[in-house]
Design an enzyme around this catalytic site. Structure first.
Site, PDB file in Angstrom:
ATOM      1  N   THR A 125       0.827  -1.204   0.000  1.00  0.00           N
ATOM      2  CA  THR A 125       0.000   0.000   0.000  1.00  0.00           C
ATOM      3  C   THR A 125       0.867   1.261   0.000  1.00  0.00           C
ATOM      4  O   THR A 125       1.990   1.240   0.520  1.00  0.00           O
ATOM      5  CB  THR A 125      -0.909   0.002   1.250  1.00  0.00           C
ATOM      6  OG1 THR A 125      -1.508   1.282   1.392  1.00  0.00           O
ATOM      7  CG2 THR A 125      -0.144  -0.310   2.529  1.00  0.00           C
ATOM      8  N   GLU A 127       0.374   3.558   1.909  1.00  0.00           N
ATOM      9  CA  GLU A 127       0.440   4.028   3.301  1.00  0.00           C
ATOM     10  C   GLU A 127       1.789   3.746   3.949  1.00  0.00           C
ATOM     11  O   GLU A 127       2.110   4.330   4.984  1.00  0.00           O
ATOM     12  CB  GLU A 127      -0.686   3.408   4.141  1.00  0.00           C
ATOM     13  CG  GLU A 127      -2.051   3.842   3.657  1.00  0.00           C
ATOM     14  CD  GLU A 127      -3.145   3.718   4.703  1.00  0.00           C
ATOM     15  OE1 GLU A 127      -2.825   3.559   5.899  1.00  0.00           O
ATOM     16  OE2 GLU A 127      -4.314   3.789   4.314  1.00  0.00           O
ATOM     17  N   TYR A 153      -1.696  -0.321  11.212  1.00  0.00           N
ATOM     18  CA  TYR A 153      -1.922  -0.991   9.919  1.00  0.00           C
ATOM     19  C   TYR A 153      -0.739  -0.756   8.976  1.00  0.00           C
ATOM     20  O   TYR A 153      -0.141  -1.702   8.458  1.00  0.00           O
ATOM     21  CB  TYR A 153      -3.226  -0.486   9.271  1.00  0.00           C
ATOM     22  CG  TYR A 153      -3.297  -0.789   7.783  1.00  0.00           C
ATOM     23  CD1 TYR A 153      -3.466  -2.096   7.328  1.00  0.00           C
ATOM     24  CD2 TYR A 153      -3.167   0.226   6.827  1.00  0.00           C
ATOM     25  CE1 TYR A 153      -3.500  -2.392   5.966  1.00  0.00           C
ATOM     26  CE2 TYR A 153      -3.199  -0.054   5.470  1.00  0.00           C
ATOM     27  CZ  TYR A 153      -3.369  -1.363   5.041  1.00  0.00           C
ATOM     28  OH  TYR A 153      -3.397  -1.638   3.699  1.00  0.00           O
TER      29      TYR A 153
HETATM   30  P1  NAD Z   1     -10.240  -6.668   2.603  1.00  0.00           P
HETATM   31  O1  NAD Z   1     -10.199  -6.381   4.061  1.00  0.00           O
HETATM   32  O2  NAD Z   1     -11.459  -6.326   1.822  1.00  0.00           O
HETATM   33  O3  NAD Z   1      -9.976  -8.231   2.354  1.00  0.00           O
HETATM   34  C1  NAD Z   1      -9.008  -8.938   3.060  1.00  0.00           C
HETATM   35  C2  NAD Z   1      -9.232 -10.427   2.804  1.00  0.00           C
HETATM   36  O4  NAD Z   1      -8.193 -11.147   3.473  1.00  0.00           O
HETATM   37  C3  NAD Z   1     -10.552 -10.970   3.355  1.00  0.00           C
HETATM   38  O5  NAD Z   1     -11.140 -11.847   2.415  1.00  0.00           O
HETATM   39  C4  NAD Z   1     -10.151 -11.717   4.609  1.00  0.00           C
HETATM   40  O6  NAD Z   1     -11.019 -12.800   4.937  1.00  0.00           O
HETATM   41  C5  NAD Z   1      -8.767 -12.206   4.213  1.00  0.00           C
HETATM   42  N1  NAD Z   1      -7.917 -12.469   5.389  1.00  0.00           N
HETATM   43  C6  NAD Z   1      -7.714 -11.658   6.455  1.00  0.00           C
HETATM   44  N2  NAD Z   1      -6.887 -12.247   7.330  1.00  0.00           N
HETATM   45  C7  NAD Z   1      -6.539 -13.435   6.780  1.00  0.00           C
HETATM   46  C8  NAD Z   1      -5.688 -14.495   7.200  1.00  0.00           C
HETATM   47  N3  NAD Z   1      -5.036 -14.447   8.378  1.00  0.00           N
HETATM   48  N4  NAD Z   1      -5.557 -15.579   6.401  1.00  0.00           N
HETATM   49  C9  NAD Z   1      -6.212 -15.652   5.219  1.00  0.00           C
HETATM   50  N5  NAD Z   1      -7.049 -14.672   4.773  1.00  0.00           N
HETATM   51  C10 NAD Z   1      -7.201 -13.589   5.555  1.00  0.00           C
HETATM   52  O7  NAD Z   1      -8.956  -5.969   2.005  1.00  0.00           O
HETATM   53  P2  NAD Z   1      -8.747  -5.233   0.600  1.00  0.00           P
HETATM   54  O8  NAD Z   1      -9.189  -3.822   0.722  1.00  0.00           O
HETATM   55  O9  NAD Z   1      -9.280  -6.086  -0.472  1.00  0.00           O
HETATM   56  O10 NAD Z   1      -7.146  -5.213   0.533  1.00  0.00           O
HETATM   57  C11 NAD Z   1      -6.450  -6.315  -0.025  1.00  0.00           C
HETATM   58  C12 NAD Z   1      -4.961  -6.040   0.047  1.00  0.00           C
HETATM   59  O11 NAD Z   1      -4.647  -4.855  -0.677  1.00  0.00           O
HETATM   60  C13 NAD Z   1      -4.443  -5.796   1.461  1.00  0.00           C
HETATM   61  O12 NAD Z   1      -3.192  -6.414   1.582  1.00  0.00           O
HETATM   62  C14 NAD Z   1      -4.310  -4.293   1.573  1.00  0.00           C
HETATM   63  O13 NAD Z   1      -3.288  -3.940   2.471  1.00  0.00           O
HETATM   64  C15 NAD Z   1      -3.949  -3.933   0.147  1.00  0.00           C
HETATM   65  N6  NAD Z   1      -4.361  -2.596  -0.332  1.00  0.00           N
HETATM   66  C16 NAD Z   1      -5.660  -2.191  -0.200  1.00  0.00           C
HETATM   67  C17 NAD Z   1      -6.050  -0.963  -0.724  1.00  0.00           C
HETATM   68  C18 NAD Z   1      -7.474  -0.480  -0.623  1.00  0.00           C
HETATM   69  O14 NAD Z   1      -7.751   0.655  -1.008  1.00  0.00           O
HETATM   70  N7  NAD Z   1      -8.426  -1.277  -0.154  1.00  0.00           N
HETATM   71  C19 NAD Z   1      -5.106  -0.169  -1.379  1.00  0.00           C
HETATM   72  C20 NAD Z   1      -3.770  -0.606  -1.470  1.00  0.00           C
HETATM   73  C21 NAD Z   1      -3.432  -1.834  -0.956  1.00  0.00           C
HETATM   74  O1  DAU Z   2      -4.106   4.117   0.549  1.00  0.00           O
HETATM   75  C1  DAU Z   2      -4.356   2.750   0.531  1.00  0.00           C
HETATM   76  C2  DAU Z   2      -5.188   2.365   1.744  1.00  0.00           C
HETATM   77  O2  DAU Z   2      -6.498   2.874   1.514  1.00  0.00           O
HETATM   78  C3  DAU Z   2      -5.207   0.867   1.983  1.00  0.00           C
HETATM   79  O3  DAU Z   2      -3.911   0.446   2.299  1.00  0.00           O
HETATM   80  C4  DAU Z   2      -6.171   0.518   3.114  1.00  0.00           C
HETATM   81  O4  DAU Z   2      -6.266  -0.888   3.252  1.00  0.00           O
HETATM   82  C5  DAU Z   2      -7.535   1.074   2.771  1.00  0.00           C
HETATM   83  O5  DAU Z   2      -8.445   0.822   3.823  1.00  0.00           O
HETATM   84  C6  DAU Z   2      -7.450   2.578   2.520  1.00  0.00           C
HETATM   85  O6  DAU Z   2      -7.099   3.277   3.736  1.00  0.00           O
HETATM   86  P1  DAU Z   2      -7.789   4.672   4.146  1.00  0.00           P
HETATM   87  O7  DAU Z   2      -7.661   4.843   5.592  1.00  0.00           O
HETATM   88  O8  DAU Z   2      -7.322   5.763   3.261  1.00  0.00           O
HETATM   89  O9  DAU Z   2      -9.320   4.330   3.716  1.00  0.00           O
HETATM   90  P2  DAU Z   2     -10.724   4.612   4.442  1.00  0.00           P
HETATM   91  O10 DAU Z   2     -11.778   4.269   3.448  1.00  0.00           O
HETATM   92  O11 DAU Z   2     -10.791   4.001   5.783  1.00  0.00           O
HETATM   93  O12 DAU Z   2     -10.686   6.196   4.610  1.00  0.00           O
HETATM   94  C7  DAU Z   2     -10.516   7.058   3.506  1.00  0.00           C
HETATM   95  C8  DAU Z   2     -10.494   8.482   4.036  1.00  0.00           C
HETATM   96  O13 DAU Z   2     -11.815   8.804   4.515  1.00  0.00           O
HETATM   97  C9  DAU Z   2      -9.554   8.684   5.217  1.00  0.00           C
HETATM   98  O14 DAU Z   2      -8.999   9.982   5.144  1.00  0.00           O
HETATM   99  C10 DAU Z   2     -10.469   8.594   6.441  1.00  0.00           C
HETATM  100  C11 DAU Z   2     -11.790   9.152   5.915  1.00  0.00           C
HETATM  101  N1  DAU Z   2     -13.025   8.571   6.516  1.00  0.00           N
HETATM  102  C12 DAU Z   2     -13.147   7.222   6.550  1.00  0.00           C
HETATM  103  C13 DAU Z   2     -14.276   6.643   7.075  1.00  0.00           C
HETATM  104  C14 DAU Z   2     -14.424   5.135   7.139  1.00  0.00           C
HETATM  105  C15 DAU Z   2     -14.017   9.407   6.962  1.00  0.00           C
HETATM  106  O15 DAU Z   2     -13.910  10.640   6.893  1.00  0.00           O
HETATM  107  N2  DAU Z   2     -15.150   8.836   7.476  1.00  0.00           N
HETATM  108  C16 DAU Z   2     -15.306   7.485   7.576  1.00  0.00           C
HETATM  109  O16 DAU Z   2     -16.365   7.025   8.083  1.00  0.00           O
END
Ligand code: NAD
Ligand code: DAU
Length: 347
Positions: A125, A127, A153
């Site tokens: 990520t 982050e 995280y």
């Molecule tokens: P998510 O929380 O939607 O999904 C995570 C999945 O991993 C779930 O299906 C959960 O059951 C599984 N999981 C959790 N713990 C586990 C374990 N111990 N063993 C096996 N499976 C397990 O997450 P996401 O938003 O799809 O993110 C996926 C990956 O991408 C993560 O590694 C996250 O750090 C990374 N990422 C996410 C974002 C974003 O915007 N969501 C952006 C950049 C990177």
């Molecule tokens: O940048 C990549 C990351 O993006 C991933 O690594 C993480 O897994 C993913 O969860 C996401 O992290 P953020 O913290 O940026 O996402 P989130 O949707 O939780 O929040 C986005 C922005 O919105 C952040 O500035 C916090 C704000 N927020 C979030 C929630 C849930 C609010 O203002 N209100 C809310 O209720």
């Protein structure tokens, strides 16, 4: 090619499973997922109909289960999406983040060493780079920006990245790492900003914006992320890190207002609430490397992607209503409860 996709029942992992099944029908996909609160088998219902797809319920930190799976399947590639992914949860309870994101990654790396692998890909990520100030729009994260994390995280994700790099340097494991900005699109769990706001607005509930709402995130449509990972896995250079992002920076408050506009709802629903502790101010990715080396460019503009996403949530009420009611967690039991104990599960 046989690919293990960990975390494939979550948001990005499931989109990647469908991306691979659609774009590489000759490949076999094995989804390894522990089905935590974020994993949803309903999301994979279509994939289950495809003979090239297999689901295995196991924890990536469970060494016995992971080794058994590798021994039986001899995968060519592992793409690790499995993680605890929500920053707010990490602030409440950091421990599980270390267990899954760090220990889980180390178990997968050990399994790759033990059984051999063509490629291990770590889904990381932006982050891990910390944040950027709002008053320096000229600054972006590049692959050489120092790691400087803010939350439990992001620290756990940075720890995992360092381990992956160490396994490459020490054991010559063929690894790649991608660091992507915020994703949005179908199957996004409604604890995250965009799906939460859509669902609250549909119910005329207040939309909780943290602090002043001026924090900036760099939004990427999830399919563009999947396309980038697919390219890195197949054509990326071993040992390299690739940033993924599409220059789509938006302040949270503007994203929320766009959603309200799409749904024809009033901005009176917006409610500013206590800020997230240690809240990162701005993320912004410089994707030059992946563009120049692999030719990747995002396809979906934010204006189109947000419309498609709002439409998807309107058309898939059942999917998110089951999450809100908790019914989605019964799905696995209903579908599989009567079958014999799974070969690889701990239970
Ligand atoms: P998510 O929380 O939607 O999904 C995570 C999945 O991993 C779930 O299906 C959960 O059951 C599984 N999981 C959790 N713990 C586990 C374990 N111990 N063993 C096996 N499976 C397990 O997450 P996401 O938003 O799809 O993110 C996926 C990956 O991408 C993560 O590694 C996250 O750090 C990374 N990422 C996410 C974002 C974003 O915007 N969501 C952006 C950049 C990177
Ligand atoms: O940048 C990549 C990351 O993006 C991933 O690594 C993480 O897994 C993913 O969860 C996401 O992290 P953020 O913290 O940026 O996402 P989130 O949707 O939780 O929040 C986005 C922005 O919105 C952040 O500035 C916090 C704000 N927020 C979030 C929630 C849930 C609010 O203002 N209100 C809310 O209720």
């Amino acid at each position: 090619m046989k690919i293990i996709v960990t975390g494939g029942a979550g948001f990005i992992g499931s989109n990647f499973v469908y991306y691979e099944l659609n774009n590489h029908p000759e490949d076999e996909i094995i989804c390894l997922d522990a089905l935590t609160y974020a994993g949803n088998m309903e999301t994979l219902a279509e994939a289950q109909k495809n003979p090239q797809f297999k689901f295995v319920k196991a924890d990536i930190a469970d060494r016995t289960a992971v080794y058994k799976l590798f021994e039986a399947e001899k995968p060519d590639v592992v793409v690790n999406f499995a993680a605890e992914s929500h920053v707010d949860r990490s602030i409440e309870n950091p421990e599980i983040f270390l267990q899954t994101n760090v220990i889980g990654t180390s178990v997968l790396l050990d399994a790759c060493r033990k059984y051999g692998i063509q490629r291990y890909h770590q889904v990381s990520t932006d982050e891990v780079y910390g944040d950027l100030p709002l008053d320096r729009p000229d600054l972006f994260f590049t692959e050489t920006t120092p790691l400087h994390t803010s939350s439990p995280y992001s620290s756990s994700k940075a720890g995992a990245d360092l381990l992956v790099q160490a396994y490459h340097r020490t054991y010559k494991l063929p690894v790649t790492i991608s660091r992507c900005s915020n994703n949005y699109g179908p199957y996004h769990f409604p604890e995250k900003l965009i799906p939460l706001m859509i669902i609250n607005a549909l119910a005329d509930k207040k939309l909780p914006v943290y602090g002043d709402g001026l924090n900036v995130r760099d939004w990427l449509y999830v399919e563009d992320h999947c396309a980038a990972i697919d390219l890195i896995v197949r054509k990326g250079k071993v040992g390299e890190v690739y940033n993924i992002g599409g220059h789509n920076e938006r302040a949270n408050i503007d994203v929320v207002k766009t959603i309200l506009q799409e749904l024809g709802k009033s901005e009176d629903l917006i409610e500013h609430v206590t800020d997230r502790k240690g809240h990162d101010r701005r993320y912004a990715i410089d994707p030059t490397k992946i563009h120049e080396e692999l030719g990747w460019l995002p396809v979906t503009k934010f204006e189109d992607g947000i419309k498609k996403t709002v439409q998807w949530y309107l058309e898939h009420r059942e999917w998110w209503e089951h999450i809100i009611s908790g019914d989605y967690q019964n799905y696995y039991q209903d579908m599989y409860g009567k079958k014999e104990v799974l070969e690889y599960s701990r239970a």
